[in-house]
Motif scaffolding. Structure first.
Motif, short mmCIF file in Angstrom:
data_model
loop_
_atom_site.label_atom_id
_atom_site.label_comp_id
_atom_site.label_asym_id
_atom_site.label_seq_id
_atom_site.Cartn_x
_atom_site.Cartn_y
_atom_site.Cartn_z
N LEU A 74 1.12 -1.87 -31.85
CA LEU A 74 0.08 -2.52 -31.05
C LEU A 74 0.58 -3.78 -30.36
O LEU A 74 0.21 -4.06 -29.21
CB LEU A 74 -1.13 -2.85 -31.94
N LEU A 75 1.43 -4.53 -31.03
CA LEU A 75 2.02 -5.71 -30.41
C LEU A 75 2.75 -5.34 -29.13
O LEU A 75 2.55 -5.95 -28.07
CB LEU A 75 2.99 -6.38 -31.40
N HIS A 76 3.58 -4.31 -29.20
CA HIS A 76 4.34 -3.90 -28.02
C HIS A 76 3.44 -3.25 -26.97
O HIS A 76 3.68 -3.43 -25.76
CB HIS A 76 5.50 -3.00 -28.41
N MET A 77 2.41 -2.55 -27.39
CA MET A 77 1.47 -1.99 -26.42
C MET A 77 0.78 -3.11 -25.65
O MET A 77 0.65 -3.04 -24.41
CB MET A 77 0.43 -1.11 -27.13
N LEU A 78 0.36 -4.14 -26.35
CA LEU A 78 -0.27 -5.28 -25.68
C LEU A 78 0.70 -5.95 -24.71
O LEU A 78 0.32 -6.32 -23.60
CB LEU A 78 -0.78 -6.29 -26.71
N LYS A 79 1.93 -6.11 -25.13
CA LYS A 79 2.92 -6.73 -24.26
C LYS A 79 3.19 -5.85 -23.04
O LYS A 79 3.30 -6.37 -21.92
CB LYS A 79 4.21 -7.02 -25.03
N PHE A 80 3.29 -4.54 -23.23
CA PHE A 80 3.46 -3.62 -22.09
C PHE A 80 2.31 -3.77 -21.10
O PHE A 80 2.53 -3.82 -19.90
CB PHE A 80 3.49 -2.17 -22.58
N ASP A 81 1.09 -3.84 -21.62
CA ASP A 81 -0.09 -3.88 -20.75
C ASP A 81 -0.33 -5.24 -20.11
O ASP A 81 -0.88 -5.31 -19.02
CB ASP A 81 -1.33 -3.44 -21.53
N HIS A 82 0.07 -6.32 -20.78
CA HIS A 82 -0.22 -7.65 -20.26
C HIS A 82 0.97 -8.32 -19.60
O HIS A 82 0.80 -9.35 -18.93
CB HIS A 82 -0.79 -8.53 -21.38
N GLN A 83 2.15 -7.74 -19.76
CA GLN A 83 3.33 -8.25 -19.07
C GLN A 83 4.20 -7.07 -18.62
O GLN A 83 5.35 -6.94 -19.02
CB GLN A 83 4.14 -9.17 -19.99
N PRO A 84 3.63 -6.19 -17.77
CA PRO A 84 4.37 -4.99 -17.38
C PRO A 84 5.68 -5.29 -16.65
O PRO A 84 6.62 -4.50 -16.72
CB PRO A 84 3.40 -4.25 -16.48
N ASP A 85 5.77 -6.43 -16.02
CA ASP A 85 7.00 -6.78 -15.32
C ASP A 85 8.12 -7.21 -16.27
O ASP A 85 9.27 -7.32 -15.87
CB ASP A 85 6.73 -7.90 -14.31
N ARG B 114 0.83 7.76 -26.75
CA ARG B 114 0.92 7.27 -25.37
C ARG B 114 2.39 7.05 -25.01
O ARG B 114 3.14 6.43 -25.75
CB ARG B 114 0.15 5.96 -25.25
N PRO B 115 2.83 7.58 -23.87
CA PRO B 115 4.24 7.40 -23.48
C PRO B 115 4.50 5.98 -23.00
O PRO B 115 3.63 5.34 -22.41
CB PRO B 115 4.44 8.42 -22.37
N PHE B 116 5.72 5.53 -23.23
CA PHE B 116 6.15 4.19 -22.81
C PHE B 116 7.51 4.26 -22.12
O PHE B 116 8.49 3.71 -22.61
CB PHE B 116 6.20 3.24 -24.01
N PRO B 117 7.57 4.91 -20.96
CA PRO B 117 8.84 4.96 -20.25
C PRO B 117 9.14 3.58 -19.65
O PRO B 117 8.28 2.93 -19.09
CB PRO B 117 8.61 6.01 -19.18
N VAL B 118 10.38 3.18 -19.76
CA VAL B 118 10.81 1.92 -19.17
C VAL B 118 11.34 2.16 -17.78
O VAL B 118 11.10 1.39 -16.88
CB VAL B 118 11.86 1.22 -20.07
#
Length: 161
Positions: free
Chosen positions: A68-79, A150-154
């Motif tokens: 969840l920590l990384h999901m939040l970071k992905f969603d709130h700092q996608p750049d 949920r996929p998390f492609p970089v």
């Protein structure tokens, strides 16, 4: 049986739980194996067995907290998303999967585990991103399905699910 284990089985009083936990565990194990049930420290033994179950629950919460920590970071700092976040999510998903497979009784506590995990993840995300806590929803915005798959492609050439 070693001489030490035999002595532990023969000693009724043994080592006090509060004085030396390690020695107490070895003595209790030896007594169980010997069938010397009357010499067991039942109250503390019951507490320790229950504690083992709590540690499995806490392991699940910990794995989900990282996801969840990384999901939040992905969603709130996608750049700023990184491959290490995606790899961490994949690794913790596998860990959570193993925990649930080994402990099917935890399935009835999934909602509680998710709530606890999100609380810690939200605080961690605010700290790591330096974004205000109120930027993150107070309740978990993700479903169990999101957490699990949920996929998390970089980048398109290196998709990490």
């Amino acid at each position: 049986m070693s001489a030490m284990k035999a002595a532990a089985v023969q000693t009724r009083s043994g080592t006090a739980y509060e004085d030396d936990f390690y020695t107490w565990t070895q003595e209790q194990g030896a007594r169980l194996r010997a069938g010397d049930l009357s010499a067991l420290d039942l109250a503390n033994l019951a507490e320790e067995i229950e504690s083992l179950g709590r540690s499995e629950f806490n392991s699940l919460v910990g794995a989900w907290r990282v996801i969840l920590l990384h999901m939040l970071k992905f969603d709130h700092q996608p750049d700023k998303k990184t491959r290490s976040w995606a790899i961490s999510i994949a690794a913790q998903r596998k860990e959570a999967e193993f925990i649930l497979k080994d402990n099917p009784g935890l399935k009835r506590r999934l909602d509680e585990a998710l709530e606890r995990a999100y609380h810690g993840a939200r605080l961690g995300a605010s700290k790591e991103t330096r974004l205000r806590l109120k930027r993150f929803p107070e309740t978990c915005p993700y479903s169990l399905e999101d957490i699990r798959s949920r996929p998390f492609p970089v980048d398109p050439d290196d998709p990490i699910a």
